[in-house]
Design a protein around this motif. Structure first.
Motif, PDB file in Angstrom:
ATOM      1  N   CYS A 119       8.745  -2.724  -4.362  1.00 22.41           N
ATOM      2  CA  CYS A 119       9.140  -1.466  -3.716  1.00 22.41           C
ATOM      3  C   CYS A 119      10.509  -1.008  -4.208  1.00 22.41           C
ATOM      4  CB  CYS A 119       9.147  -1.624  -2.195  1.00 22.41           C
ATOM      5  SG  CYS A 119       7.516  -1.790  -1.427  1.00 22.41           S
ATOM      6  N   LEU A 120      11.439  -1.945  -4.304  1.00 24.39           N
ATOM      7  CA  LEU A 120      12.773  -1.607  -4.801  1.00 24.39           C
ATOM      8  C   LEU A 120      12.711  -1.103  -6.241  1.00 24.39           C
ATOM      9  CD1 LEU A 120      14.765  -4.589  -3.287  1.00 24.39           C
ATOM     10  CD2 LEU A 120      15.090  -2.163  -2.710  1.00 24.39           C
ATOM     11  N   SER A 121      11.910  -1.748  -7.062  1.00 30.90           N
ATOM     12  CA  SER A 121      11.770  -1.318  -8.449  1.00 30.90           C
ATOM     13  C   SER A 121      11.216   0.096  -8.529  1.00 30.90           C
ATOM     14  CB  SER A 121      10.873  -2.293  -9.214  1.00 30.90           C
ATOM     15  OG  SER A 121      10.741  -1.881 -10.542  1.00 30.90           O
ATOM     16  N   SER A 122      10.267   0.406  -7.669  1.00 27.14           N
ATOM     17  CA  SER A 122       9.701   1.761  -7.652  1.00 27.14           C
ATOM     18  C   SER A 122      10.743   2.803  -7.283  1.00 27.14           C
ATOM     19  CB  SER A 122       8.526   1.839  -6.674  1.00 27.14           C
ATOM     20  OG  SER A 122       7.439   1.086  -7.168  1.00 27.14           O
ATOM     21  N   GLU A 172      18.293  -5.205  -7.598  1.00 25.40           N
ATOM     22  CA  GLU A 172      18.052  -5.777  -6.270  1.00 25.40           C
ATOM     23  C   GLU A 172      16.703  -6.492  -6.230  1.00 25.40           C
ATOM     24  OE1 GLU A 172      19.112  -3.164  -2.782  1.00 25.40           O
ATOM     25  OE2 GLU A 172      19.460  -1.779  -4.458  1.00 25.40           O
ATOM     26  N   GLY A 173      15.711  -5.876  -6.836  1.00 22.50           N
ATOM     27  CA  GLY A 173      14.388  -6.487  -6.875  1.00 22.50           C
ATOM     28  C   GLY A 173      14.390  -7.788  -7.653  1.00 22.50           C
ATOM     29  N   LEU A 174      15.038  -7.789  -8.826  1.00 32.67           N
ATOM     30  CA  LEU A 174      15.115  -9.007  -9.630  1.00 32.67           C
ATOM     31  C   LEU A 174      15.859 -10.101  -8.873  1.00 32.67           C
ATOM     32  CD1 LEU A 174      14.644 -10.579 -12.228  1.00 32.67           C
ATOM     33  CD2 LEU A 174      16.690  -9.453 -13.181  1.00 32.67           C
ATOM     34  N   SER A 175      16.890  -9.726  -8.156  1.00 35.90           N
ATOM     35  CA  SER A 175      17.635 -10.691  -7.357  1.00 35.90           C
ATOM     36  C   SER A 175      16.715 -11.378  -6.346  1.00 35.90           C
ATOM     37  CB  SER A 175      18.794  -9.994  -6.643  1.00 35.90           C
ATOM     38  OG  SER A 175      19.453 -10.890  -5.774  1.00 35.90           O
ATOM     39  N   LEU A 176      15.884 -10.611  -5.669  1.00 36.12           N
ATOM     40  CA  LEU A 176      14.947 -11.183  -4.690  1.00 36.12           C
ATOM     41  C   LEU A 176      13.944 -12.121  -5.353  1.00 36.12           C
ATOM     42  CD1 LEU A 176      14.190  -8.046  -2.508  1.00 36.12           C
ATOM     43  CD2 LEU A 176      15.358 -10.127  -1.764  1.00 36.12           C
ATOM     44  N   VAL A 177      13.448 -11.725  -6.511  1.00 36.06           N
ATOM     45  CA  VAL A 177      12.463 -12.551  -7.216  1.00 36.06           C
ATOM     46  C   VAL A 177      13.104 -13.849  -7.691  1.00 36.06           C
ATOM     47  CG1 VAL A 177      10.970 -12.661  -9.244  1.00 36.06           C
ATOM     48  CG2 VAL A 177      10.995 -10.615  -7.828  1.00 36.06           C
ATOM     49  N   LEU A 178      14.317 -13.783  -8.241  1.00 40.82           N
ATOM     50  CA  LEU A 178      15.001 -15.003  -8.673  1.00 40.82           C
ATOM     51  C   LEU A 178      15.280 -15.930  -7.495  1.00 40.82           C
ATOM     52  CD1 LEU A 178      17.534 -13.718 -11.354  1.00 40.82           C
ATOM     53  CD2 LEU A 178      15.518 -15.168 -11.715  1.00 40.82           C
ATOM     54  N   GLU A 179      15.663 -15.356  -6.387  1.00 38.22           N
ATOM     55  CA  GLU A 179      15.911 -16.159  -5.182  1.00 38.22           C
ATOM     56  C   GLU A 179      14.634 -16.870  -4.741  1.00 38.22           C
ATOM     57  OE1 GLU A 179      17.928 -18.023  -2.252  1.00 38.22           O
ATOM     58  OE2 GLU A 179      18.922 -16.638  -3.623  1.00 38.22           O
ATOM     59  N   ALA A 180      13.523 -16.170  -4.774  1.00 33.19           N
ATOM     60  CA  ALA A 180      12.242 -16.782  -4.400  1.00 33.19           C
ATOM     61  C   ALA A 180      11.848 -17.862  -5.404  1.00 33.19           C
ATOM     62  CB  ALA A 180      11.155 -15.717  -4.313  1.00 33.19           C
ATOM     63  N   SER A 198       0.829  -1.212   0.000  1.00 32.03           N
ATOM     64  CA  SER A 198       0.000   0.000   0.000  1.00 32.03           C
ATOM     65  C   SER A 198       0.858   1.256   0.000  1.00 32.03           C
ATOM     66  CB  SER A 198      -0.936   0.000   1.210  1.00 32.03           C
ATOM     67  OG  SER A 198      -1.906  -1.004   1.077  1.00 32.03           O
ATOM     68  N   LEU A 199       1.919   1.239   0.781  1.00 31.53           N
ATOM     69  CA  LEU A 199       2.835   2.390   0.797  1.00 31.53           C
ATOM     70  C   LEU A 199       3.409   2.630  -0.593  1.00 31.53           C
ATOM     71  CD1 LEU A 199       4.593   1.679   4.193  1.00 31.53           C
ATOM     72  CD2 LEU A 199       3.248   3.741   3.648  1.00 31.53           C
ATOM     73  N   ARG A 200       3.774   1.560  -1.263  1.00 28.93           N
ATOM     74  CA  ARG A 200       4.269   1.686  -2.644  1.00 28.93           C
ATOM     75  C   ARG A 200       3.197   2.288  -3.538  1.00 28.93           C
ATOM     76  NH1 ARG A 200       3.287  -1.508  -6.830  1.00 28.93           N
ATOM     77  NH2 ARG A 200       4.642  -1.281  -8.628  1.00 28.93           N
ATOM     78  N   ASN A 201       1.972   1.814  -3.380  1.00 23.50           N
ATOM     79  CA  ASN A 201       0.872   2.297  -4.215  1.00 23.50           C
ATOM     80  C   ASN A 201       0.591   3.783  -4.026  1.00 23.50           C
ATOM     81  OD1 ASN A 201       0.482  -0.231  -5.304  1.00 23.50           O
ATOM     82  ND2 ASN A 201      -1.182  -0.770  -3.921  1.00 23.50           N
ATOM     83  N   ILE A 202       0.888   4.300  -2.848  1.00 23.07           N
ATOM     84  CA  ILE A 202       0.625   5.723  -2.608  1.00 23.07           C
ATOM     85  C   ILE A 202       1.893   6.572  -2.725  1.00 23.07           C
ATOM     86  CG2 ILE A 202      -1.451   5.282  -1.241  1.00 23.07           C
ATOM     87  CD1 ILE A 202       0.193   5.969   1.296  1.00 23.07           C
ATOM     88  N   GLY A 203       2.940   5.974  -3.326  1.00 22.09           N
ATOM     89  CA  GLY A 203       4.137   6.754  -3.620  1.00 22.09           C
ATOM     90  C   GLY A 203       5.160   6.825  -2.512  1.00 22.09           C
TER      91      GLY A 203
END
Length: 178
Positions: free
Chosen positions: A137-140, A146-154, A101-106
């Motif tokens: 959030c990182l991508s925003s 860093e975000g892609l790294s987290l997604v690949l790890e998951a 939600s925080l990401r969604n509101i900037g």
């Protein structure tokens, strides 16, 4: 015999109440987009049955606002639920959903700050949701590697093969010299 009760965050919660909340959420997709106020009214009626200081009330109301496209209304309610002592599984859900939600509101930087400690929390079925939401959030914030790294790890843990390779690639995205 009365319905079973179980302690939840120091507030006894009736199993019947839990079942009715679960049923309301199971029916969520039956509501058309323009029926969002009607769905929130169902949740509000269930919340009205709780003690005034229960952390479950603001949590369920936050989820209802969030799920009906109103992150701005959800943020203060998630914060209130956590401040009232929401704990365990629901607290982790609240942190994930609050970060989204925080990401969604900037305000993605607040989401990163909230979720980063969750990477070291005891593992549960929400681990991948933590990583996915943190990645968004990182991508925003322009931190896509860093975000892609987290997604690949998951993702690596769900692959039938190439798990080690994907984990190594994930680490290399953020630490190229390894």
């Amino acid at each position: 015999m009365p319905p079973a009760s179980r302690p939840c965050h120091s507030v006894p919660v009736n199993q019947n109440w839990e079942d009715r909340v679960a049923a309301a959420w199971a029916a969520f997709d039956d509501y058309a987009e323009d029926e969002a106020p009607r769905f929130r009214a169902v949740i509000d009626a269930l919340v009205a049955e709780l003690p005034d200081d229960s952390p479950l009330g603001p949590f369920e109301r936050a989820c209802a606002w969030d799920s009906t496209g109103r992150s701005d209304k959800a943020v203060p309610l998630y914060r209130e639920a956590l401040a009232r002592g929401l704990s365990g599984y629901r607290a982790r859900r609240a942190k994930i959903q609050l970060s989204s939600s925080l990401r969604n509101i900037g305000r993605p930087e607040e989401g990163v700050a909230l979720l980063t400690p969750e990477l070291d929390a005891p593992s549960d079925e929400l681990d991948d949701a933590v990583r996915a939401t943190l990645a968004l959030c990182l991508s925003s914030l322009g931190r896509d590697r860093e975000g892609l790294s987290l997604v690949l790890e998951a993702l690596a843990g769900h692959l039938p093969r190439y798990q080690r390779s994907m984990r190594n690639y994930a680490r290399a995205l953020v630490n190229p010299r390894q």
